[in-house]
Design a protein around this motif. Structure first.
Motif, PDB file in Angstrom:
ATOM      1  N   LEU A  89      32.906   4.616  28.097  1.00 21.79           N
ATOM      2  CA  LEU A  89      32.288   5.470  28.059  1.00 21.79           C
ATOM      3  C   LEU A  89      32.615   6.086  26.279  1.00 21.79           C
ATOM      4  CD1 LEU A  89      31.597   5.102  30.474  1.00 21.79           C
ATOM      5  CD2 LEU A  89      32.893   7.369  31.323  1.00 21.79           C
ATOM      6  N   LEU A  90      33.336   5.761  25.592  1.00 23.90           N
ATOM      7  CA  LEU A  90      34.309   6.740  24.367  1.00 23.90           C
ATOM      8  C   LEU A  90      34.163   5.983  22.781  1.00 23.90           C
ATOM      9  CD1 LEU A  90      37.615   8.791  25.631  1.00 23.90           C
ATOM     10  CD2 LEU A  90      34.629   9.640  25.928  1.00 23.90           C
ATOM     11  N   LEU A  91      34.252   4.990  23.640  1.00 25.80           N
ATOM     12  CA  LEU A  91      33.888   3.933  22.080  1.00 25.80           C
ATOM     13  C   LEU A  91      33.118   3.058  21.502  1.00 25.80           C
ATOM     14  CD1 LEU A  91      37.684   3.017  21.741  1.00 25.80           C
ATOM     15  CD2 LEU A  91      36.727   5.383  20.653  1.00 25.80           C
ATOM     16  N   ALA A  92      32.484   2.284  22.459  1.00 26.08           N
ATOM     17  CA  ALA A  92      31.922   1.264  22.413  1.00 26.08           C
ATOM     18  C   ALA A  92      30.334   1.251  21.798  1.00 26.08           C
ATOM     19  CB  ALA A  92      31.902   0.050  23.518  1.00 26.08           C
ATOM     20  N   PRO A  93      29.896   2.012  22.388  1.00 26.73           N
ATOM     21  CA  PRO A  93      28.470   2.260  22.040  1.00 26.73           C
ATOM     22  C   PRO A  93      28.097   3.142  20.535  1.00 26.73           C
ATOM     23  CG  PRO A  93      28.986   3.956  23.765  1.00 26.73           C
ATOM     24  CD  PRO A  93      29.955   3.002  23.917  1.00 26.73           C
ATOM     25  N   TYR A  94      28.918   3.813  20.071  1.00 26.93           N
ATOM     26  CA  TYR A  94      29.069   5.069  19.052  1.00 26.93           C
ATOM     27  C   TYR A  94      29.577   4.030  17.867  1.00 26.93           C
ATOM     28  CZ  TYR A  94      29.317   8.084  22.534  1.00 26.93           C
ATOM     29  OH  TYR A  94      28.570   8.504  23.384  1.00 26.93           O
ATOM     30  N   LEU A  95      30.234   3.013  18.189  1.00 30.80           N
ATOM     31  CA  LEU A  95      31.196   2.266  16.720  1.00 30.80           C
ATOM     32  C   LEU A  95      30.231   0.866  16.807  1.00 30.80           C
ATOM     33  CD1 LEU A  95      34.998   1.123  17.628  1.00 30.80           C
ATOM     34  CD2 LEU A  95      33.798   2.763  16.579  1.00 30.80           C
ATOM     35  N   GLY A 256      45.551   2.560  24.879  1.00 29.90           N
ATOM     36  CA  GLY A 256      45.982   1.068  23.473  1.00 29.90           C
ATOM     37  C   GLY A 256      45.372   0.486  24.222  1.00 29.90           C
ATOM     38  N   THR A 257      44.352  -0.581  25.077  1.00 31.62           N
ATOM     39  CA  THR A 257      43.322  -0.834  25.668  1.00 31.62           C
ATOM     40  C   THR A 257      42.295  -0.967  24.570  1.00 31.62           C
ATOM     41  OG1 THR A 257      44.288  -2.255  27.570  1.00 31.62           O
ATOM     42  CG2 THR A 257      42.044  -2.527  26.841  1.00 31.62           C
ATOM     43  N   ALA A 258      41.817   0.517  24.302  1.00 31.00           N
ATOM     44  CA  ALA A 258      40.764   1.051  24.125  1.00 31.00           C
ATOM     45  C   ALA A 258      41.206   1.633  22.923  1.00 31.00           C
ATOM     46  CB  ALA A 258      40.298   2.085  25.175  1.00 31.00           C
ATOM     47  N   GLY A 259      42.548   0.547  22.191  1.00 31.47           N
ATOM     48  CA  GLY A 259      42.436   0.904  20.548  1.00 31.47           C
ATOM     49  C   GLY A 259      42.444  -0.422  20.346  1.00 31.47           C
ATOM     50  N   LEU A 260      42.252  -1.866  21.030  1.00 33.01           N
ATOM     51  CA  LEU A 260      43.119  -3.186  20.073  1.00 33.01           C
ATOM     52  C   LEU A 260      41.982  -3.167  19.847  1.00 33.01           C
ATOM     53  CD1 LEU A 260      44.475  -4.727  22.962  1.00 33.01           C
ATOM     54  CD2 LEU A 260      45.669  -3.896  21.076  1.00 33.01           C
ATOM     55  N   PRO A 261      41.840  -3.463  17.959  1.00 30.36           N
ATOM     56  CA  PRO A 261      41.049  -3.656  17.327  1.00 30.36           C
ATOM     57  C   PRO A 261      39.828  -5.101  17.610  1.00 30.36           C
ATOM     58  CG  PRO A 261      42.821  -3.724  16.023  1.00 30.36           C
ATOM     59  CD  PRO A 261      43.559  -3.519  17.305  1.00 30.36           C
ATOM     60  N   HIS A 262      40.884  -6.456  18.180  1.00 30.24           N
ATOM     61  CA  HIS A 262      39.964  -7.239  18.822  1.00 30.24           C
ATOM     62  C   HIS A 262      39.262  -7.172  19.807  1.00 30.24           C
ATOM     63  CE1 HIS A 262      43.319  -8.186  21.465  1.00 30.24           C
ATOM     64  NE2 HIS A 262      43.108  -8.920  22.307  1.00 30.24           N
ATOM     65  N   ALA A 462      41.877   8.951  17.042  1.00 32.72           N
ATOM     66  CA  ALA A 462      41.533   8.498  15.260  1.00 32.72           C
ATOM     67  C   ALA A 462      40.390   8.018  15.742  1.00 32.72           C
ATOM     68  CB  ALA A 462      42.670   7.413  14.318  1.00 32.72           C
ATOM     69  N   ILE A 463      39.753   7.059  16.229  1.00 35.85           N
ATOM     70  CA  ILE A 463      38.882   7.152  16.474  1.00 35.85           C
ATOM     71  C   ILE A 463      38.000   7.963  17.558  1.00 35.85           C
ATOM     72  CG2 ILE A 463      36.880   5.079  17.812  1.00 35.85           C
ATOM     73  CD1 ILE A 463      39.688   3.011  16.736  1.00 35.85           C
ATOM     74  N   VAL A 464      38.756   8.207  18.638  1.00 34.30           N
ATOM     75  CA  VAL A 464      37.555   9.146  19.640  1.00 34.30           C
ATOM     76  C   VAL A 464      37.238  10.280  18.626  1.00 34.30           C
ATOM     77  CG1 VAL A 464      38.264  10.774  21.947  1.00 34.30           C
ATOM     78  CG2 VAL A 464      38.701   8.315  21.628  1.00 34.30           C
TER      79      VAL A 464
END
Lengths: 567, 82
Positions: A89-95, A256-262, A462-464
């Motif tokens: 909801l907060l990261l994947a589509p925008y990135l 943390g899961t939502a912030g893990l780069p891999h 930082a990402i959100v």
């Protein structure tokens, strides 16, 4: 056929499959190497994300941890799945719309600053290296326990396989091997679970068997609560951690899961924004199959274990008991010399030590399942460890070749040159990971759990903010990330390693001083809040971001026009 | 208001609703109110324990797929689908 022969056959077959896929899907450009050419189908990406995400720890250790901690183990179940809702909801589509290759790419561009990029690269490398060492160690352990080769040989075999498909295929090779690895690992996890569920409850679906009654008509959960009471353990369904700590740990693991780069970078590989959303849903569905089964296995295994060993003559122990005794995973010490196993909560009179990993590794033997099922567990554990290791290696190699070499040191490097650099850094990464796998530093296990706190404290805000708050600027973001990660590191050192109070021995006594009663594992949630406050505070007193950056934010908020990857 | 701004406002509304449910099933049902819910039993499960180890995860999966549906419709409404 015996277990060893079956194990060699199944491990050999699965490894040839991975190598075959690697040869078929070689990468020929940096776009293919970093993000599989952005052409992965959302379901395939969901499968790959699930394999990427579920590590040796999820496969081998998680059910065991829940088995020994009961309700307290819920922090892992909710924490490691709930993060995907945030991600979707907060990261994947925008990135994905942003359309570059790495997480530091986003931080660097959004905060118009190479300093921010370097901070992000640094965080990504810390998180990924601590994690990957644990995976290689997992590979070594599976090899040594099931195939009786020594840990070093096991790690070396694992390194060669990962090298082969990560260096050759990059993200493209990794993606399709991960799809295969998911199938292997979920099959290996579910088959014993279904067998045991039928044995204990008559219900073939472990999620339902979990709430069913055994042959004696008593619900298994009630029975285990009763057994726990009798032996002096805390009740299985109640747990022993404080409410605020359970809350904080769950939050830290989710964030943390939502912030893990891999994990984030997997969503850069699909064609369009709507696919990024969809594949997050598929990923969580595939993960949920294992994560809703694990607590059922935990219950079955715990009940089985207590009923088999508690107050039974040592001489009458089944074959698996002595077998796992020789590996040191079970230890029996007849303290009162009566020849009977007393398994109780009180450490003074308890005579049995059980390693938590045994709950998955020995479960098929405890339940008397056929040899091929036992061998399957070995192949599944290897698939889980190798798939996660490969995903992490890709983050390490792209951080070096793309974020550092291409973006900072040598911007004029050709695509071919960058691809060579990526392959070399993947190679070096595998070697370092292998070294740590063979000589594991004592802190790995502790730090892997804390990696989530670090990711939550640094990347997530930082990402959100970069997406949802147009006015967030360079100064605020950098200050937030630095304060967040330093605070988290400080708390870890003080309360996990006892550095300021005389070392490891002091840690237990410091528990009373925990801030708000929150453990180091849960502190990432607090450090993240501090990051948010600092970032928002500083940004109000400093210059707003330039207008082209604000336009960039408006651009990533709408899904249309997400093209191929750009440099 | 411009189209893109209206799109964003509707998106934020969906996020607020979906994330409230996300918070409710995990942090509220699974942690804060777990003792109260544990007094209710469904089959062999105490309800609070079930939310913490099963129910929350099922709801998470459903939430993402609902979000996918809602956003696809929203993209179409504002002709922003690619």
């Amino acid at each position: 056929m015996d277990i060893q022969t079956w194990t060699w056959i199944l491990v050999g077959l699965s490894f040839s499959l991975y190598i075959g896929i690697a040869i078929w899907s070689r990468a020929s450009s940096t776009g293919e190497f970093y993000v599989a050419g952005k052409g992965v189908h959302p379901i395939a990406n969901g499968l790959a994300t699930a394999a990427d995400w579920m590590s040796a720890a999820s496969f081998i250790s998680m059910a065991g941890i829940i088995s020994f901690s009961g309700y307290d183990g819920s922090v892992y179940l909710m924490g490691w799945t709930g993060g995907y809702v945030l991600l979707a909801l907060l990261l994947a589509p925008y990135l994905r719309k942003f359309g570059k290759f790495t997480v530091p790419d986003f931080i660097g561009d959004r905060y118009y600053s190479n300093k921010a990029r370097v901070v992000a690269v640094f965080c990504a490398l810390i998180v990924s290296f601590t994690y990957v060492a644990g995976q290689m160690q997992g590979v070594g352990i599976v090899f040594s326990r099931f195939l009786e080769v020594d840990i070093t040989t096991g790690v070396l075999i694992g390194m060669v396989i990962v090298l082969f498909y990560a260096v050759l295929g990059g993200m493209k090779g990794i993606t399709y091997t991960q799809v295969a690895q998911y199938c292997v690992l979920i099959f290996a996890f579910m088959v014993p679970a279904i067998f045991i569920s039928i044995q204990m409850t008559g219900n073939p679906i472990p999620q339902l068997g979990f709430g069913s009654a055994g042959a004696d008509g008593i619900y298994l959960l009630d029975k285990l609560d009763g057994l726990h009471r009798d032996l002096g353990f805390h009740e299985y369904t109640l747990g022993s951690k404080s409410k605020i700590d359970v809350f904080a740990i769950t939050a830290a693991l989710m964030l943390g899961t939502a912030g893990l780069p891999h994990v984030i970078v997997r969503f850069f590989t699909v064609k369009k924004v709507s696919d990024a959303r969809k594949s997050a849903g598929w990923a969580l569905l595939f993960i949920a199959i294992l994560y809703t089964t694990a607590p059922a296995i935990a219950l079955f295994a715990r009940t089985n274990l207590i009923e088999t060993v508690s107050n039974v003559d040592y001489a009458d122990m089944p074959e698996w008991f002595t077998k796992w005794e020789t590996t040191g995973l079970i230890a029996f010490e007849d303290k009162n010399g009566d020849g009977v196993v007393q398994y109780v909560a009180d450490p003074q009179s308890n005579e049995l030590q059980v390693n938590r990993d045994i709950m998955v590794l020995a479960n098929p033997e405890i339940a008397n399942l056929p040899n091929w099922v036992i061998a399957l567990v070995a192949a599944g554990g290897l698939a889980a460890a190798l798939s996660t290791a490969a995903g992490l290696l890709l983050v390490i190699s792209s951080s070096v070749s793309h974020d550092i070499i291409k973006k900072i040191i040598h911007p004029k490097i050709s695509d071919k040159g960058e691809l060579v650099a990526a392959r070399i850094s993947a190679f070096v990464g595998v070697c370092i990971a292998g070294y740590f796998g063979i000589h594991p530093p004592g802190f790995v296990a502790a730090v892997v759990a804390l990696a989530f706190g670090l990711a939550a404290a640094s990347f997530f805000p930082a990402i959100v903010l970069g997406i949802f708050y147009k006015k967030m600027n360079r100064e605020g973001a950098i200050a937030g990330m630095v304060v967040g990660i330093v605070l988290m590191l400080f708390y870890m050192m003080k309360f996990k390693f006892g550095i300021f109070d005389g070392g490891k021995e002091a840690v237990a006594a410091l528990k009373a001083d925990w801030w708000f009663g929150i453990s180091p594992e849960g502190f990432g949630a607090i450090a993240m809040l501090v990051n948010f406050v600092v970032a928002l505070g500083i940004s109000t007193f400093t210059a707003p971001p330039p207008s082209e950056v604000q336009e960039l934010v408006e651009h990533i908020r709408i899904p249309s026009g997400a093209g191929m990857a750009t440099h | 208001m411009k189209n893109a701004e209206k799109y964003w406002a509707e998106n934020l509304k969906y996020l607020t609703i979906l994330l409230s449910i996300w918070f409710l099933v995990s942090f509220v049902f699974g942690i804060l109110l777990v003792d109260q819910l544990n007094t209710i039993k469904i089959g062999g499960f105490k309800l609070g324990f079930w939310f913490a180890q099963q129910g929350a995860i099922y709801v998470f999966v459903i939430l993402i797929f609902v979000y996918v549906k809602l956003m696809n419709r929203l993209d179409k409404k504002y002709s922003l689908d690619s």
